[in-house]
Write a protein that holds these residues in place. Structure first.
Motif, PDB file in Angstrom:
ATOM      1  N   GLU A 266       0.838  -1.214   0.000  1.00 30.86           N
ATOM      2  CA  GLU A 266       0.000   0.000   0.000  1.00 30.86           C
ATOM      3  C   GLU A 266       0.864   1.251   0.000  1.00 30.86           C
ATOM      4  OE1 GLU A 266      -3.106   2.302   2.952  1.00 30.86           O
ATOM      5  OE2 GLU A 266      -3.567   0.237   2.372  1.00 30.86           O
TER       6      GLU A 266
ATOM      7  N   SER B 117       2.582   1.968  -3.347  1.00 28.79           N
ATOM      8  CA  SER B 117       1.716   2.480  -4.404  1.00 28.79           C
ATOM      9  C   SER B 117       1.388   3.962  -4.207  1.00 28.79           C
ATOM     10  CB  SER B 117       0.417   1.661  -4.463  1.00 28.79           C
ATOM     11  OG  SER B 117      -0.424   1.946  -3.361  1.00 28.79           O
ATOM     12  N   ILE B 118       1.463   4.428  -2.953  1.00 31.02           N
ATOM     13  CA  ILE B 118       1.169   5.842  -2.658  1.00 31.02           C
ATOM     14  C   ILE B 118       2.412   6.701  -2.803  1.00 31.02           C
ATOM     15  CG2 ILE B 118       0.327   7.455  -0.893  1.00 31.02           C
ATOM     16  CD1 ILE B 118      -1.043   5.054   0.452  1.00 31.02           C
TER      17      ILE B 118
ATOM     18  N   TYR C 202       8.302   5.873   4.116  1.00 30.53           N
ATOM     19  CA  TYR C 202       6.921   5.687   4.550  1.00 30.53           C
ATOM     20  C   TYR C 202       6.717   6.257   5.956  1.00 30.53           C
ATOM     21  CZ  TYR C 202       7.368   2.216   0.796  1.00 30.53           C
ATOM     22  OH  TYR C 202       7.641   1.584  -0.388  1.00 30.53           O
TER      23      TYR C 202
ATOM     24  N   LYS D 128       3.483   2.829  -9.148  1.00 28.52           N
ATOM     25  CA  LYS D 128       2.197   2.613  -8.476  1.00 28.52           C
ATOM     26  C   LYS D 128       1.564   1.290  -8.877  1.00 28.52           C
ATOM     27  CE  LYS D 128       1.157   7.478  -7.708  1.00 28.52           C
ATOM     28  NZ  LYS D 128       0.196   8.593  -7.894  1.00 28.52           N
TER      29      LYS D 128
ATOM     30  N   VAL E 289       0.434   2.459   8.261  1.00 30.81           N
ATOM     31  CA  VAL E 289      -0.715   2.328   7.363  1.00 30.81           C
ATOM     32  C   VAL E 289      -1.992   2.786   8.057  1.00 30.81           C
ATOM     33  CG1 VAL E 289      -2.208   0.641   6.216  1.00 30.81           C
ATOM     34  CG2 VAL E 289       0.258   0.508   5.926  1.00 30.81           C
TER      35      VAL E 289
ATOM     36  N   ARG F 158      -4.178   6.120   7.008  1.00 27.02           N
ATOM     37  CA  ARG F 158      -5.579   5.930   6.611  1.00 27.02           C
ATOM     38  C   ARG F 158      -6.476   6.925   7.359  1.00 27.02           C
ATOM     39  NH1 ARG F 158      -7.816   1.010   4.475  1.00 27.02           N
ATOM     40  NH2 ARG F 158      -6.317   0.180   2.960  1.00 27.02           N
TER      41      ARG F 158
ATOM     42  N   LYS G 207      -5.321   8.967  -2.949  1.00 27.93           N
ATOM     43  CA  LYS G 207      -5.602   7.883  -3.875  1.00 27.93           C
ATOM     44  C   LYS G 207      -4.632   6.735  -3.619  1.00 27.93           C
ATOM     45  CE  LYS G 207      -6.074   6.766  -8.779  1.00 27.93           C
ATOM     46  NZ  LYS G 207      -5.925   7.251 -10.168  1.00 27.93           N
ATOM     47  N   ARG G 208      -5.192   5.563  -3.392  1.00 31.17           N
ATOM     48  CA  ARG G 208      -4.377   4.386  -3.092  1.00 31.17           C
ATOM     49  C   ARG G 208      -4.555   3.346  -4.200  1.00 31.17           C
ATOM     50  NH1 ARG G 208      -5.860   6.742   1.675  1.00 31.17           N
ATOM     51  NH2 ARG G 208      -4.342   6.645   3.392  1.00 31.17           N
TER      52      ARG G 208
ATOM     53  N   LYS H 195      -4.647  -1.145  -2.075  1.00 30.53           N
ATOM     54  CA  LYS H 195      -5.101  -0.960  -0.699  1.00 30.53           C
ATOM     55  C   LYS H 195      -4.909  -2.249   0.090  1.00 30.53           C
ATOM     56  CE  LYS H 195      -8.622   1.679   0.207  1.00 30.53           C
ATOM     57  NZ  LYS H 195      -9.981   2.274   0.302  1.00 30.53           N
TER      58      LYS H 195
END
Length: 468
Positions: free
Chosen positions: A81, A84-85, A95, A248, A393, A397, A404-405, A408
């Motif tokens: 996740e 991809s972000i 992260y 992504k 994560v 959230r 936009k993820r 997910k």
């Protein structure tokens, strides 16, 4: 002090991947999957399987691998996740910066420096041992002075030094060339593993699987804690984020596919190993796959497996060194480490300075120092990073539900919490000496951060400029 908890915006992180100091985007889903397999399939499948079967799980080693796969899989979904972000170099460090704040980013980055540097040195020593074994089978005997560190009665572990410097030169030349070589090496070692399965499968005796759980469920879970470290390496895929053509889409694929492929391989190999040879015979055996083939009289296959193990360890070294240099690159770009570490070669678009420093530091560790129990620091550093990423994560959230993820993580917060709990449990299984060393390293990291990192952080300098 309040600046140390500031998070870095995702837009600013992505903007940093553009311009002269950016890295060359040449990797796709296939190359990323190969990087993951290259990092994961190494000492784990060629060494840890036998030890775990003999000392903990017995034939139930398959259950230990499945339990560990779930624990690692939960963490992998969290990594997928984030990747991809935030398709930016630095992996868990980056992260943490986006989700939790600078101080947590530093803690993860400092952990990863420990994980990768010690792991690279340790694997290089194992690589040297396999080279010595193969050379002896060919009638070539290297003097002990060139195979052992000064603390072990030698002068320098020369093969380990040579391979690390060679890999450093390859990484400087370019990530595309490195990825191509890694893919070739991965194919070779996968062929060797499949060959072992084909050769040994016909010699399985189901009686060797009884008793299936000689040490009960306690042994299965202890075995899971042991073989978990055979999965370490999938996180190295995310360090390549900035060099991926469509990050992504392809990063989550690379992380998840590499973990799934390796899980299937581990399960099949563990079934074959314990079916061919009674589990207790693997006690004290450092090369269980080759040992199993020797026990059924296929000596040429055992020699071939040794060559495959050498290739396996080579790809682990390549990917681990790649990951370490990208973490240094990301931390220096943020000012937490000296800026010169982030220097990029204008021709090859690779972080040349960090690559040189990492290869030399790892060569010194492998050539002149005894690793011993310190290698367990690799494991605790990795597990700590997994925990922080998993919790990150959940925080992101709640803090930024609008982002936009493309991928997910399912069942949030259940999956991230399970990942953190599994990793926390496995940390408790490590030795007290390892935990003490980790606390010392952690404390040293905080000193470095407050004396240097917090003062030179780009977040801090930008805040001061706005205040003035």
């Amino acid at each position: 002090m309040k600046n140390v908890f500031k998070t870095k915006s995702i837009s600013s992180l992505i903007n940093e991947t553009k311009g002269e100091k950016s890295l060359k985007k040449v990797l796709g889903a296939f190359e990323l999957t190969m990087l993951g397999i290259g990092a994961i399939v190494g000492a784990g499948i060629f060494v840890i399987t036998g030890e775990a079967a003999a000392n903990f799980s017995g034939p139930a080693l398959i259950l230990s691998f499945i339990i560990s796969a779930f624990a690692c899989g939960f963490a992998a979904l969290c990594y997928a996740e984030f990747s991809s972000i935030i398709p930016v170099a630095g992996s868990a460090y980056t992260y943490g910066y986006a989700a939790l704040g600078e101080i947590w980013a530093w803690i993860i980055g400092w952990d990863l420096v420990l994980e990768y540097t010690v792991a690279i040195g340790t694997v290089a020593i194992g690589w040297s041992g396999y080279v010595d074994s193969i050379l002896k089978s060919l009638g070539v005997n290297l003097p002990n002075a060139l195979l052992k560190s000064p603390f072990e009665g030698g002068v320098v572990n020369l093969p380990a030094v040579i391979v690390l410097l060679a890999i450093g030169l390859l990484l400087i030349k370019g990530v595309s060339e490195s990825a191509k070589l890694n893919s070739i090496i991965v194919v070779i070692k996968l062929v060797v593993i499949v060959l072992f399965i084909v050769l040994a499968a016909g010699h399985i005796k189901t009686s060797n699987w009884h008793p299936f759980m000689p040490n009960g469920w306690g042994g299965v879970f202890a075995g899971a804690a042991s073989v978990f470290f055979a999965y370490i390496g999938f996180d190295a895929v995310s360090t390549a984020a900035e060099e991926v053509k469509d990050a992504k889409r392809d990063l989550p694929k690379g992380i998840i596919f590499s973990l799934l492929i390796c899980t299937v391989l581990y399960i099949i190999v563990s079934l074959v190993l314990t079916g061919v040879v009674p589990y207790f015979k693997f006690k004290g055996v450092s090369a269980p796959v080759a040992f199993a083939l020797q026990q059924i009289g296929i000596n040429w296959g055992a020699a071939l497996v040794s060559v495959g193990a050498l290739f396996g360890l080579t790809s682990v070294l390549l990917v681990m060194m790649f990951g370490q240099t990208r973490i240094f690159f990301a931390m220096s770009r943020d000012g937490l480490l000296p800026k010169f570490l982030g220097a990029v070669n204008t021709k090859t678009k690779t972080p040349i300075t960090s690559t040189v420093i990492v290869s030399i530091a790892a060569a010194i560790i492998a050539g002149f120092l005894p690793i011993g129990i310190v290698s367990e620091l690799t494991n605790i550093g990795t597990l700590a990073a997994f925990i922080i990423v998993s919790l990150g994560v959940i925080f992101l959230r709640r803090k930024r539900p609008d982002i936009k993820r493309p991928f997910k993580c399912p069942l949030v917060p259940v999956v991230p919490i399970l990942a953190a709990l599994f990793c926390g449990y496995l940390i408790l299984q490590l030795t007290t000496a390892t935990k003490i060393r980790f606390v010392v390293w952690f404390a040293l990291g905080l000193i470095v951060y407050f004396l240097y990192g917090s003062k030179h952080s780009t977040m801090n300098t930008e805040a001061e400029e706005q205040a003035s």
